[in-house]
Each structure stands twice: as C-alpha cells, then as structure tokens.
Write an enzyme that holds these catalytic residues in place. Structure first.
Site, PDB file in Angstrom:
ATOM      1  N   GLY A   1      61.636  34.406  97.703  1.00  0.00           N
ATOM      2  CA  GLY A   1      61.561  35.696  97.252  1.00  0.00           C
ATOM      3  C   GLY A   1      63.037  36.331  96.441  1.00  0.00           C
ATOM      4  O   GLY A   1      62.681  36.827  95.409  1.00  0.00           O
TER       5      GLY A   1
ATOM      6  N   THR B   1      52.604  39.259 109.653  1.00  0.00           N
ATOM      7  CA  THR B   1      52.161  39.232 110.171  1.00  0.00           C
ATOM      8  C   THR B   1      52.980  40.729 111.425  1.00  0.00           C
ATOM      9  O   THR B   1      52.519  41.334 112.111  1.00  0.00           O
ATOM     10  CB  THR B   1      52.002  37.957 111.410  1.00  0.00           C
ATOM     11  OG1 THR B   1      54.070  37.840 111.017  1.00  0.00           O
ATOM     12  CG2 THR B   1      51.236  37.439 110.465  1.00  0.00           C
ATOM     13  N   GLY B   2      53.570  40.222 111.342  1.00  0.00           N
ATOM     14  CA  GLY B   2      55.216  41.325 111.599  1.00  0.00           C
ATOM     15  C   GLY B   2      55.429  40.437 112.994  1.00  0.00           C
ATOM     16  O   GLY B   2      56.449  41.153 114.170  1.00  0.00           O
ATOM     17  N   ARG B   3      55.283  39.348 113.229  1.00  0.00           N
ATOM     18  CA  ARG B   3      55.641  38.781 114.853  1.00  0.00           C
ATOM     19  C   ARG B   3      57.231  38.470 114.660  1.00  0.00           C
ATOM     20  O   ARG B   3      57.188  37.968 113.402  1.00  0.00           O
ATOM     21  CB  ARG B   3      54.733  37.098 114.374  1.00  0.00           C
ATOM     22  CG  ARG B   3      53.004  37.256 114.969  1.00  0.00           C
ATOM     23  CD  ARG B   3      52.730  36.108 115.254  1.00  0.00           C
ATOM     24  NE  ARG B   3      52.610  35.503 113.904  1.00  0.00           N
ATOM     25  CZ  ARG B   3      51.609  34.374 113.538  1.00  0.00           C
ATOM     26  NH1 ARG B   3      51.456  34.012 114.619  1.00  0.00           N
ATOM     27  NH2 ARG B   3      51.680  34.212 112.393  1.00  0.00           N
TER      28      ARG B   3
ATOM     29  N   GLY C   1      60.235  27.824 106.366  1.00  0.00           N
ATOM     30  CA  GLY C   1      59.206  29.285 105.656  1.00  0.00           C
ATOM     31  C   GLY C   1      60.190  30.629 105.941  1.00  0.00           C
ATOM     32  O   GLY C   1      60.978  30.608 106.400  1.00  0.00           O
ATOM     33  N   ASP C   2      60.036  31.637 105.368  1.00  0.00           N
ATOM     34  CA  ASP C   2      60.878  32.914 105.564  1.00  0.00           C
ATOM     35  C   ASP C   2      62.231  32.313 105.052  1.00  0.00           C
ATOM     36  O   ASP C   2      63.856  32.774 105.822  1.00  0.00           O
ATOM     37  CB  ASP C   2      61.003  32.943 106.557  1.00  0.00           C
ATOM     38  CG  ASP C   2      59.076  33.903 107.499  1.00  0.00           C
ATOM     39  OD1 ASP C   2      58.704  34.077 106.085  1.00  0.00           O
ATOM     40  OD2 ASP C   2      59.096  33.376 108.265  1.00  0.00           O
ATOM     41  N   GLU C   3      62.534  31.231 104.145  1.00  0.00           N
ATOM     42  CA  GLU C   3      63.966  30.677 103.470  1.00  0.00           C
ATOM     43  C   GLU C   3      65.007  31.804 102.418  1.00  0.00           C
ATOM     44  O   GLU C   3      66.392  31.997 102.917  1.00  0.00           O
ATOM     45  CB  GLU C   3      64.144  30.144 103.219  1.00  0.00           C
ATOM     46  CG  GLU C   3      63.726  28.614 103.804  1.00  0.00           C
ATOM     47  CD  GLU C   3      62.236  27.644 104.146  1.00  0.00           C
ATOM     48  OE1 GLU C   3      61.467  28.952 103.616  1.00  0.00           O
ATOM     49  OE2 GLU C   3      61.524  27.156 104.617  1.00  0.00           O
TER      50      GLU C   3
ATOM     51  N   HIS D   1      56.819  37.335 101.350  1.00  0.00           N
ATOM     52  CA  HIS D   1      57.831  37.472 100.329  1.00  0.00           C
ATOM     53  C   HIS D   1      58.557  38.717 100.559  1.00  0.00           C
ATOM     54  O   HIS D   1      57.678  39.820 100.179  1.00  0.00           O
ATOM     55  CB  HIS D   1      58.089  37.138  99.073  1.00  0.00           C
ATOM     56  CG  HIS D   1      57.635  35.645  99.102  1.00  0.00           C
ATOM     57  ND1 HIS D   1      58.159  34.163  99.643  1.00  0.00           N
ATOM     58  CD2 HIS D   1      56.319  35.033  98.164  1.00  0.00           C
ATOM     59  CE1 HIS D   1      57.199  33.712  98.762  1.00  0.00           C
ATOM     60  NE2 HIS D   1      56.765  34.081  97.976  1.00  0.00           N
TER      61      HIS D   1
HETATM   62  P1  GDP Z   1      60.292  33.756 101.379  1.00  0.00           P
HETATM   63  O1  GDP Z   1      58.861  33.934 102.424  1.00  0.00           O
HETATM   64  O2  GDP Z   1      60.895  32.541 101.804  1.00  0.00           O
HETATM   65  O3  GDP Z   1      60.630  34.646 100.655  1.00  0.00           O
HETATM   66  O4  GDP Z   1      60.811  34.439 102.917  1.00  0.00           O
HETATM   67  P2  GDP Z   1      60.691  35.871 103.382  1.00  0.00           P
HETATM   68  O5  GDP Z   1      60.897  37.444 102.646  1.00  0.00           O
HETATM   69  O6  GDP Z   1      60.277  35.568 104.666  1.00  0.00           O
HETATM   70  O7  GDP Z   1      62.125  35.764 104.222  1.00  0.00           O
HETATM   71  C1  GDP Z   1      63.656  36.557 104.244  1.00  0.00           C
HETATM   72  C2  GDP Z   1      64.208  37.539 104.954  1.00  0.00           C
HETATM   73  O8  GDP Z   1      65.173  37.965 103.919  1.00  0.00           O
HETATM   74  C3  GDP Z   1      64.418  38.557 103.149  1.00  0.00           C
HETATM   75  O9  GDP Z   1      64.214  40.577 104.063  1.00  0.00           O
HETATM   76  C4  GDP Z   1      65.168  39.019 102.618  1.00  0.00           C
HETATM   77  O10 GDP Z   1      64.998  39.895 102.086  1.00  0.00           O
HETATM   78  C5  GDP Z   1      66.488  38.999 103.372  1.00  0.00           C
HETATM   79  N1  GDP Z   1      67.202  38.333 102.851  1.00  0.00           N
HETATM   80  C6  GDP Z   1      67.347  36.992 101.791  1.00  0.00           C
HETATM   81  N2  GDP Z   1      68.119  36.315 101.821  1.00  0.00           N
HETATM   82  C7  GDP Z   1      69.247  36.748 102.458  1.00  0.00           C
HETATM   83  C8  GDP Z   1      70.862  37.020 102.599  1.00  0.00           C
HETATM   84  O11 GDP Z   1      71.526  36.358 101.818  1.00  0.00           O
HETATM   85  N3  GDP Z   1      71.187  37.771 103.263  1.00  0.00           N
HETATM   86  C9  GDP Z   1      70.210  38.813 103.824  1.00  0.00           C
HETATM   87  N4  GDP Z   1      70.713  39.530 105.105  1.00  0.00           N
HETATM   88  N5  GDP Z   1      68.776  39.009 104.022  1.00  0.00           N
HETATM   89  C10 GDP Z   1      68.358  38.471 103.039  1.00  0.00           C
END
Ligand code: GDP
Length: 427
Positions: free
Chosen positions: A16, A304-306, A11-13, A40
């Site tokens: 979004g 969660t801010g974790r 997750g968090d890849e 996201h």
């Molecule tokens: P999701 O749940 O897969 O959509 O991912 P998250 O939103 O939780 O986490 C991705 C974080 O990485 C977000 O804060 C995005 O703004 C940031 N992000 C996404 N792509 C990139 C990137 O290529 N470089 C950087 N520095 N940040 C990115």
C-alpha cells in the site's frame, strides 16, 4: 506502460505504501484480484487509512482507480470506503469498476462464517469476508457479474432460485442455519445495482485505450506469492492468484504490457493466519518485541486485527516469492524496525527430511522443515529520516546487500518508515 506492485512474501509487505508512493507518477491504479479480505495501511498527508477494496492510488487526485474483473467486489465495503475517505477531506476519487467483476453476496459471507464455525480449530484462517465461497461460485459458474444487474427480473430470479436450491441444502443439512430467501437476494442485487451503476465501465477496453495513449498504469496486488492458490502454501492460501502474471487476467490487459514488476519484500517476515512459516520466531517474548516495534501498524492485520506471526527474513521463501512474481526490482520495507537488534538472524536454507534445501519446497516438505540461520550484526540505531543509501550504517547496508545477493534481484528502494517520504532510492 504497466508496472505491477506485488507481494513477495505472505502479504502485509507494505505494498500500500509503495503503491501510494509510486502513484505520484502513475495515471491509473488497478486492483486485479482478491477482495476485502486483506487491507493496505497507508499514511499520508490526509492521515492514516486502512483500505480493503479501493486501490492505494485514491489519495492522488490526478489518478483513476480501477477495480478489475478479477476482484471479489464487495459493494457495501467499496461504497463505505469511498465515503470514509471523502469524509476525511480526500477529494472524491475517480473510480471505475469492471462490468465483468463479480459481486460478493451476503450469503458468501454467511457461508464463510458457517464453514469456519464448522471446522472449528481446523479452519483455514479465513477472514470471513466471503472470499472462498465467492471464488468457488465464480468457477462453479453461479456467480453474479456486475453486468448481469441489467438483466431482466425473470432471468435474475431464475438464477437466484437455482442458487438457493443449492445453498439451502448446505444451510439446512450441513450448517443448520436459516435458509436463504429468494426475495432478499433479489433485493440485495437491486440495491447493489443502484449503488454501483455510476462506476461501471468496460475496464479492459478503457485500459487498452489508456495504454495506446501512453498512460502509466500500476497494478496493485493483494497478499503475496506464498498465498497464491497454485504456488503458495496450499491449502493455507487465498482463493485468487496473487501473482503479477494474473494482473493481465484480472485487469483484462495483454500479458506483454507488464514491463516492470516491483516485488515488495519485508526486511523480516510476518504472516497473518495459519500455514507453514519456517522462520517463525517461536519465543513469544522475542516475537512480541518485534511485533511491537513493527512499524505503525503494530503488526496487527489491517482487516482482522489479528496479531501477525513474526519471523526472521526467509531467503528461500523470498527468492521464490520474487522468482514467481517475475520481479524486476525489489522494494525492501520496514527496515527501520530492526534497529534495536544486536544481531539479526537470516534464514538461508531449510533443513528438511530430504536434507538441506535452499529452494522453496512444496507444503508437504515444508511441514517439518527447520530454519538454518546465519546471523548478521545489527546497526543499533534509528535509520528513519535517512534519504541517501550511503548514509545508512555500514551493517545496515551489509544486511541489505547480503539479502540482495541471495535474492538475485536488485533492491532499488529501501523503505525506512511508513510515510511516503520514508524511502531511499538506489541506482
Ligand atoms: P500491504 O497489505 O502489503 O499494503 O501491507 P500493510 O498495509 O498490511 O502493512 C504494512 C504496514 O507497515 C503498514 O502499517 C505500513 O504503514 C507499514 N509500513 C510500510 N512500510 C514501512 C516501513 O518502511 N517502515 C515502517 N516502520 N512501517 C512501514
């Protein structure tokens, strides 16, 4: 045509961001699983947003945002997210909610909290969003579908009575908490009815018609392969399938419609919550350095801010992640973050009690697995702002190509910043 944007890792890849970007060419964006337990983060012309329930296409005013039947629908959060974005200048999005989606009730959230409290340190790392109790009830056939909000009062009350009888045994004997009240639950349902009615439709039939007329549909996954209840690191998983294949079920479309699966893969690893994570960086200073540099997210979970747990790129996990998703292409994200390192370890295999393995094993073998690293030279510069692949430093391209070769899926997009325009397309 239908494409899916899904996570290949924990997750968090950055799904979004990729969805928000691809939404420019899509007509409809569909959330098909999960709930408000993961977020996201999206940065675009309107500002920075953390969405939990709304699809990441809501910022493109030509698109329709759909909440499919597979989602754990938290109505108060959905409504507050709609208000939250419109109050910041985003045009009111066109939103449709499946009449077959089920609703997260306030008692699901309570039960989630109480169970985490009961388990103490042995908890599953729940975000306390009610997701596990919600999906348990769905499959125990005592959930509430949005369509049931139109049932007559007597039958709703009969169902509520049955639910209270079951839940109150837990409330009283297991958790020692106040009992659920039937009138409160009825009132909650009526409140939801008023709030959600303007959005409700038969999503499956809407999508069928849309596909017939040639519309472009994007399925937006939540979390990643390793959090899938069947194929992930059970039991430290989420309660609904995170796989593109589930998109067909959670959106109500035929599986053969999904023609393209974009697996979003981070250039290093991170995870929120407990569970096996072989390539985790165990040195806290080293982890904190990466976490701090980890994009604008600061590597703290959007819901969660974790602080996220940090790790190096994990080839066995990510290849498995891509395979299970059926990835046709990979979007490789947050590569810019690694620009400070002299050399970058990549986990190429695991040392397990059964020897060296390169295929991702089951949880029991993962427990004592140790990472086998290969070190690649870093590029030691800021790659943000670069738009052409050839302009990336040689070591950076080598890092991408080393991983691509082992993933066995083409990396077609390289994300080098959080913004919409921070993307390098490869042929
Ligand atoms: P999701 O749940 O897969 O959509 O991912 P998250 O939103 O939780 O986490 C991705 C974080 O990485 C977000 O804060 C995005 O703004 C940031 N992000 C996404 N792509 C990139 C990137 O290529 N470089 C950087 N520095 N940040 C990115």
């Amino acid at each position: 045509m239908v494409r899916a944007v899904v996570g290949a890792n924990w997750g968090d890849e950055g799904k979004g961001k990729i969805t928000d970007m691809l939404a420019g060419q899509a007509d409809i964006i569909v959330r098909f699983q999960g709930g408000a337990n993961a977020g996201h983060t999206i940065i675009n012309d309107y500002g920075r947003f953390a969405l939990h329930t709304l699809p990441s296409g809501v910022f493109r005013d030509h698109t329709t945002s759909v909440i499919g039947n597979g989602v754990a629908l938290n109505i108060p959060i959905l409504i507050s997210e709609i208000e939250g974005i419109t109050s910041r200048g985003v045009p009111k999005p066109h939103i449709l909610v499946s009449d077959r989606a089920q609703m997260v009730m306030s008692y699901h959230i309570l039960l989630d909290e109480y169970e985490e409290e009961r388990l103490g340190g042995k908890s599953f790392g729940s975000t306390k969003s009610g997701i596990a109790p919600f999906y348990s009830d769905k499959f125990a056939k005592i959930g509430f579908q949005v369509s049931e909000l139109n049932d007559d009062e007597a039958s709703l009350r009969e169902k509520i009575k049955n639910i209270c009888e079951r839940k109150n045994v837990l409330m009283e004997s297991l958790y020692h908490k106040p009992l659920l009240n039937e009138d409160d639950i009825y009132a909650e349902l009526m409140d939801y009815k008023e709030k959600i009615s303007p959005y409700v439709t038969d999503v499956s039939s809407y999508l069928r018609e849309a596909l017939k007329s040639g519309k472009e549909v994007l399925l937006e996954g939540q979390l990643g392969t390793l959090k899938d209840p069947d194929h992930g690191i059970y039991p430290m998983v989420t309660s609904s399938s995170t796989l593109a294949g589930y998109g067909a079920i959670g959106a109500g479309i035929p599986p053969y419609e999904i023609k393209d699966v974009i697996a979003v893969c981070k250039a290093y690893s991170s995870a929120v919550g407990a569970g096996e994570f072989v390539s985790e960086i165990l040195d806290e200073n080293e982890a904190e350095e990466l976490r701090k540099r980890g994009g604008d997210s600061g590597e703290y979970g959007a819901t969660t801010g974790r602080p996220r747990r940090m790790g190096w790129f994990d080839i066995p996990a990510s290849r498995y992640g891509c395979l299970l998703q059926g990835a046709t292409q990979v979007a490789f994200t947050v590569l810019d973050v690694l620009g400070y390192l002299d050399e970058i370890p990549v986990c190429v295999a695991y040392e397990t009690t059964e020897g060296i393995v390169t295929d991702f094993p089951t949880t029991s073998l993962l427990k004592n697995a140790k990472p086998v690293y290969e070190k690649l030279p870093g590029w030691k510069c800021d790659i943000r702002g670069i738009r052409k692949y050839e302009e990336l430093p040689e070591n950076c391209r080598k890092y991408i190509e080393f991983i691509e070769e082992r993933l066995q899926v083409p990396i077609t997009m390289v994300s080098n910043g959080p913004g919409r325009e921070d993307i390098i397309y490869r042929k």
